[in-house]
Scaffold this active site. Structure first.
Site, PDB file in Angstrom:
ATOM      1  N   GLY A  11       0.831  -1.207   0.000  1.00  0.00           N
ATOM      2  CA  GLY A  11       0.000   0.000   0.000  1.00  0.00           C
ATOM      3  C   GLY A  11       0.860   1.248   0.000  1.00  0.00           C
ATOM      4  O   GLY A  11       0.482   2.288   0.541  1.00  0.00           O
ATOM      5  N   GLY A  12       2.022   1.152  -0.621  1.00  0.00           N
ATOM      6  CA  GLY A  12       3.022   2.211  -0.548  1.00  0.00           C
ATOM      7  C   GLY A  12       2.696   3.484  -1.313  1.00  0.00           C
ATOM      8  O   GLY A  12       3.361   4.493  -1.128  1.00  0.00           O
ATOM      9  N   TYR A  15      -2.147   7.146   1.114  1.00  0.00           N
ATOM     10  CA  TYR A  15      -2.032   8.365   1.925  1.00  0.00           C
ATOM     11  C   TYR A  15      -0.949   8.232   2.991  1.00  0.00           C
ATOM     12  O   TYR A  15      -0.097   9.106   3.136  1.00  0.00           O
ATOM     13  CB  TYR A  15      -3.393   8.647   2.566  1.00  0.00           C
ATOM     14  CG  TYR A  15      -3.460   9.922   3.369  1.00  0.00           C
ATOM     15  CD1 TYR A  15      -3.347  11.161   2.745  1.00  0.00           C
ATOM     16  CD2 TYR A  15      -3.659   9.888   4.744  1.00  0.00           C
ATOM     17  CE1 TYR A  15      -3.423  12.336   3.475  1.00  0.00           C
ATOM     18  CE2 TYR A  15      -3.746  11.065   5.484  1.00  0.00           C
ATOM     19  CZ  TYR A  15      -3.615  12.285   4.843  1.00  0.00           C
ATOM     20  OH  TYR A  15      -3.693  13.442   5.571  1.00  0.00           O
ATOM     21  N   GLY A  17       0.924   5.203   3.223  1.00  0.00           N
ATOM     22  CA  GLY A  17       1.948   4.328   2.654  1.00  0.00           C
ATOM     23  C   GLY A  17       3.130   5.064   2.064  1.00  0.00           C
ATOM     24  O   GLY A  17       4.293   4.703   2.279  1.00  0.00           O
ATOM     25  N   LYS A  45       0.199   7.180  -9.956  1.00  0.00           N
ATOM     26  CA  LYS A  45       0.764   6.056  -9.197  1.00  0.00           C
ATOM     27  C   LYS A  45       2.096   5.617  -9.799  1.00  0.00           C
ATOM     28  O   LYS A  45       3.064   5.362  -9.072  1.00  0.00           O
ATOM     29  CB  LYS A  45      -0.239   4.888  -9.175  1.00  0.00           C
ATOM     30  CG  LYS A  45       0.153   3.775  -8.247  1.00  0.00           C
ATOM     31  CD  LYS A  45      -0.944   2.737  -8.120  1.00  0.00           C
ATOM     32  CE  LYS A  45      -2.038   3.180  -7.177  1.00  0.00           C
ATOM     33  NZ  LYS A  45      -2.986   2.086  -6.844  1.00  0.00           N
ATOM     34  N   LYS A 139     -10.231  -5.293  11.838  1.00  0.00           N
ATOM     35  CA  LYS A 139      -8.838  -5.218  12.301  1.00  0.00           C
ATOM     36  C   LYS A 139      -8.554  -6.289  13.354  1.00  0.00           C
ATOM     37  O   LYS A 139      -7.457  -6.857  13.401  1.00  0.00           O
ATOM     38  CB  LYS A 139      -8.538  -3.819  12.842  1.00  0.00           C
ATOM     39  CG  LYS A 139      -8.405  -2.776  11.738  1.00  0.00           C
ATOM     40  CD  LYS A 139      -8.112  -1.385  12.269  1.00  0.00           C
ATOM     41  CE  LYS A 139      -7.924  -0.403  11.116  1.00  0.00           C
ATOM     42  NZ  LYS A 139      -7.629   0.966  11.568  1.00  0.00           N
ATOM     43  N   ARG A 143      -5.776  -9.227  13.502  1.00  0.00           N
ATOM     44  CA  ARG A 143      -4.935  -9.441  14.691  1.00  0.00           C
ATOM     45  C   ARG A 143      -4.968 -10.903  15.131  1.00  0.00           C
ATOM     46  O   ARG A 143      -3.920 -11.495  15.412  1.00  0.00           O
ATOM     47  CB  ARG A 143      -5.418  -8.569  15.855  1.00  0.00           C
ATOM     48  CG  ARG A 143      -5.010  -7.113  15.765  1.00  0.00           C
ATOM     49  CD  ARG A 143      -5.275  -6.422  17.092  1.00  0.00           C
ATOM     50  NE  ARG A 143      -4.911  -5.014  17.062  1.00  0.00           N
ATOM     51  CZ  ARG A 143      -4.785  -4.253  18.138  1.00  0.00           C
ATOM     52  NH1 ARG A 143      -5.010  -4.770  19.339  1.00  0.00           N
ATOM     53  NH2 ARG A 143      -4.450  -2.975  18.038  1.00  0.00           N
TER      54      ARG A 143
END
Length: 313
Positions: A11-12, A15, A17, A45, A139, A143
């Site tokens: 996800g580099g 926002y 990343g 991109k 999330k 985890r």
């Protein structure tokens, strides 16, 4: 001196990343940026990826739809950081990380995984409202998968992204501060915690080779940035030399307005509700099983709310 870990950012180009890539390179890590082969005609991109390459990052091809491509990339690095979006008004892809967890498990070489968290600690949000709780629930699914697989981890709880909150004086739907008026959420006195996005990236990268942060949650709580909405407004008023016209929206009014919005908006407004009406970010002490970033890394000079707000002058 110990070797710095090799880092993969997933996800580099996003926002947060892109800031993680920059911070990783700045702190001397060999940095790999995952991207799909089929970028199409997304010229912004492509240019961002090329700029990463010019700064010394390695561009590596992989896809969530191709398990072996992920495994191959993961085997190149020591640390995997995921920054795919969990914001519904952009795109919500948190559960895609389960494919990343599978790849990390198969590769077997990763010393640390930082999943896409970076906001409110989901472990403290078991009583969150619908529909916003989906973010925290998803999330927690990631985890549990991470911990059941035995992958070493660090969870980053960075509270409020400054751009989203400070720019609009903590008002949902606004990202530029008014010089005329502001609506306070309730009495405007609940404390929240605001962190510059570049600082979030800097602190996150600091944790990856730190034994003190292994298998822990790291909260980013800059002491000067633990402020109420009213205090944020006061800072802005001092900067512009003018008092804003203030009105207030009650808890009940806020909930009524929320019901009229579409799903993605409702998710975001639920988060504002918990932060600004309940004070969910600052109403607890960090326990023994967690760490606080500004205490761990006092050498990092974080951006204060006042410093951040000056960019809007």
């Amino acid at each position: 001196m110990a070797m710095k870990s090799k880092v993969l950012i997933v996800g580099g180009t996003g926002y947060l990343g892109k800031r993680l890539v920059k911070a990783s390179l700045a702190q001397g890590h060999e940095t790999f940026v995952l991207h799909r082969e089929e970028i199409g005609v997304d010229i912004e991109k492509v240019q961002m990826l090329l700029s990463f390459k010019q700064q010394g990052a390695h561009l590596v091809i992989g896809s969530f739809n191709d398990h072996q491509s992920l495994v191959k990339v993961v085997k190149l690095v020591d640390v995997v950081i995921c920054a795919i979006s969990g914001v519904h008004i952009r795109s919500h892809q948190i559960l895609l990380q389960l494919k990343l967890v599978d790849a990390i498990k198969e590769a077997g070489n990763v010393k640390r995984f930082l999943p896409s968290e970076f906001g409110t600690d989901p472990a403290r949000m078991e009583n969150a409202m619908e529909p916003g709780r989906v973010t925290f629930d998803d999330k927690m699914v990631v985890r549990r998968a991470t911990e059941e697989t035995g992958i070493p981890f660090t969870y980053i709880s960075a509270n409020c992204f400054a751009g989203y909150f400070l720019g609009g004086l903590c008002q949902p739907g606004f990202i530029l501060p008014s010089r005329e008026q502001v609506r306070l959420l309730g009495d405007g006195n609940q404390k929240a915690i605001y962190v510059d996005e570049d600082d979030i990236a800097t602190y996150s990268i600091k944790t990856i080779d730190d034994p003190r942060t292994l298998n822990k949650t790291v909260y980013i709580r800059p002491p000067q940035n633990i402020l109420s909405q009213r205090e944020v407004v006061q800072i802005w008023e001092q900067l512009i030399g003018k008092e804003l016209l203030k009105s207030s929206i009650s808890e009940q009014e806020f909930l009524e307005i929320m019901k009229e919005q579409d799903y993605a908006e409702q998710v975001g407004l639920t988060h504002y509700y918990h932060v600004c009406y309940e004070g969910c970010l600052a109403n607890f002490e960090i326990g023994d099983g967690a760490e606080e970033a500004t205490k761990l890394y006092p050498e990092v000079k974080y951006t204060t709310v006042e410093e951040y707000m000056t960019r809007y002058l």
